[in-house]
Design an enzyme around this catalytic site. Structure first.
Site, PDB file in Angstrom:
ATOM      1  N   GLY A 178       0.851  -1.183   0.000  1.00 45.26           N
ATOM      2  CA  GLY A 178       0.000   0.000   0.000  1.00 45.26           C
ATOM      3  C   GLY A 178       0.892   1.240   0.000  1.00 45.26           C
ATOM      4  O   GLY A 178       2.043   1.173   0.426  1.00 45.26           O
ATOM      5  N   GLN A 237       3.170   9.864   1.162  1.00 42.40           N
ATOM      6  CA  GLN A 237       4.432   9.127   1.135  1.00 42.40           C
ATOM      7  C   GLN A 237       5.184   9.387  -0.176  1.00 42.40           C
ATOM      8  O   GLN A 237       6.401   9.230  -0.235  1.00 42.40           O
ATOM      9  CB  GLN A 237       4.186   7.618   1.266  1.00 42.40           C
ATOM     10  CG  GLN A 237       3.750   7.190   2.657  1.00 42.40           C
ATOM     11  CD  GLN A 237       3.587   5.674   2.708  1.00 42.40           C
ATOM     12  OE1 GLN A 237       2.589   5.137   2.250  1.00 42.40           O
ATOM     13  NE2 GLN A 237       4.571   4.993   3.256  1.00 42.40           N
ATOM     14  N   CYS A 286       6.564  -0.306   7.204  1.00 41.75           N
ATOM     15  CA  CYS A 286       6.121   0.850   6.422  1.00 41.75           C
ATOM     16  C   CYS A 286       7.277   1.332   5.558  1.00 41.75           C
ATOM     17  O   CYS A 286       8.405   1.435   6.037  1.00 41.75           O
ATOM     18  CB  CYS A 286       5.691   1.958   7.387  1.00 41.75           C
ATOM     19  SG  CYS A 286       5.147   3.463   6.560  1.00 41.75           S
ATOM     20  N   LEU A 287       6.984   1.622   4.296  1.00 39.83           N
ATOM     21  CA  LEU A 287       8.036   2.086   3.390  1.00 39.83           C
ATOM     22  C   LEU A 287       8.652   3.397   3.884  1.00 39.83           C
ATOM     23  O   LEU A 287       9.785   3.705   3.555  1.00 39.83           O
ATOM     24  CB  LEU A 287       7.464   2.284   1.976  1.00 39.83           C
ATOM     25  CG  LEU A 287       6.842   1.047   1.324  1.00 39.83           C
ATOM     26  CD1 LEU A 287       6.376   1.366  -0.090  1.00 39.83           C
ATOM     27  CD2 LEU A 287       7.812  -0.113   1.310  1.00 39.83           C
ATOM     28  N   HIS A 326      -3.987   1.266   7.868  1.00 37.26           N
ATOM     29  CA  HIS A 326      -2.613   1.779   7.904  1.00 37.26           C
ATOM     30  C   HIS A 326      -2.472   2.982   6.954  1.00 37.26           C
ATOM     31  O   HIS A 326      -1.899   4.007   7.328  1.00 37.26           O
ATOM     32  CB  HIS A 326      -1.646   0.645   7.510  1.00 37.26           C
ATOM     33  CG  HIS A 326      -0.198   1.039   7.447  1.00 37.26           C
ATOM     34  ND1 HIS A 326       0.754   0.526   8.312  1.00 37.26           N
ATOM     35  CD2 HIS A 326       0.467   1.891   6.622  1.00 37.26           C
ATOM     36  CE1 HIS A 326       1.942   1.066   8.013  1.00 37.26           C
ATOM     37  NE2 HIS A 326       1.789   1.884   6.987  1.00 37.26           N
ATOM     38  N   GLU A 327      -3.016   2.838   5.745  1.00 36.82           N
ATOM     39  CA  GLU A 327      -2.901   3.928   4.762  1.00 36.82           C
ATOM     40  C   GLU A 327      -3.774   5.122   5.146  1.00 36.82           C
ATOM     41  O   GLU A 327      -3.365   6.275   4.972  1.00 36.82           O
ATOM     42  CB  GLU A 327      -3.272   3.430   3.356  1.00 36.82           C
ATOM     43  CG  GLU A 327      -2.402   2.281   2.831  1.00 36.82           C
ATOM     44  CD  GLU A 327      -0.908   2.545   2.924  1.00 36.82           C
ATOM     45  OE1 GLU A 327      -0.485   3.711   2.832  1.00 36.82           O
ATOM     46  OE2 GLU A 327      -0.144   1.576   3.111  1.00 36.82           O
ATOM     47  N   HIS A 336      -1.993   7.284   7.472  1.00 36.46           N
ATOM     48  CA  HIS A 336      -1.028   8.185   6.810  1.00 36.46           C
ATOM     49  C   HIS A 336      -1.699   9.487   6.367  1.00 36.46           C
ATOM     50  O   HIS A 336      -1.131  10.567   6.520  1.00 36.46           O
ATOM     51  CB  HIS A 336      -0.430   7.519   5.570  1.00 36.46           C
ATOM     52  CG  HIS A 336       0.752   6.628   5.860  1.00 36.46           C
ATOM     53  ND1 HIS A 336       1.864   7.059   6.549  1.00 36.46           N
ATOM     54  CD2 HIS A 336       0.988   5.337   5.543  1.00 36.46           C
ATOM     55  CE1 HIS A 336       2.738   6.067   6.641  1.00 36.46           C
ATOM     56  NE2 HIS A 336       2.232   4.997   6.044  1.00 36.46           N
TER      57      HIS A 336
HETATM   58 ZN    ZN Z   1       3.056   3.156   5.890  1.00 37.61          ZN
END
Ligand code: ZN
Length: 169
Positions: A44, A49, A92-93, A134-135, A138
């Protein structure tokens, strides 16, 4: 095109992103977002991000059980969450090198606008529901590491500080 991924400490990841007036604004960005997500083995990716001040994210088709393709969720929100929660080790990226157990509701009822501009409402469970949450976090300026126990958080404080360093110049 692969976009540079913003990391922990970058102010854009603490912003609460405003609602989009039209889904059409994000359409030209979706392909790059999906490529960027896969380039880093993600499942995701939220717009901030990738450096965009837009309220949308993409999720890999791999996390859904119904065989849908990689999908975009515009102006997403939660309508209901189950009392049943489950734990899972998230990464997480934008927080490289850190994985932590996070408890989240197992089933959620969500709404969003799809890539065709259509309002959608549906129930998501397990991994799909988790990635959506999670997204969505963000887009509200929240990291998964904000949702872990105080003890675990204390243990990774140094690593987080290290990640933030490159943004405080
Ligand atoms: Zn993340």
């Amino acid at each position: 095109m692969i976009l540079p991924i913003r990391t922990y400490g970058d102010p854009i990841l603490r912003e609460k992103l405003p609602l989009l007036a039209s889904h059409e604004e994000v359409l030209p960005l979706i392909q790059d977002m999906i490529e960027t997500m896969y380039d880093d083995d993600g499942i995701g990716l939220s717009a901030n991000q990738a450096g965009y001040h837009y309220r949308f994210f993409v999720i890999s088709g791999n996390v859904f059980e119904d065989g849908r393709p990689d999908s975009v969720f515009i102006n997403p929100g939660l309508l209901e969450v189950s009392e049943d929660v489950w734990d899972y080790e998230e990464g997480c990226l934008s927080v490289p090198g850190i994985r932590e157990i996070v408890y989240r509701p197992r089933t959620i009822r969500v709404h969003y606008t799809d890539a065709g501009g259509k309002e959608q409402e549906e129930e998501l469970s397990d991994l799909a529901g988790r990635v959506f949450q999670h997204e969505l976090d963000h887009l509200n300026g929240i990291f998964f590491v904000d949702r872990i126990s105080p003890i675990r958080r204390a243990l990774i404080r140094k690593k987080l500080k290290e990640l933030s360093k490159k943004h405080t110049k």
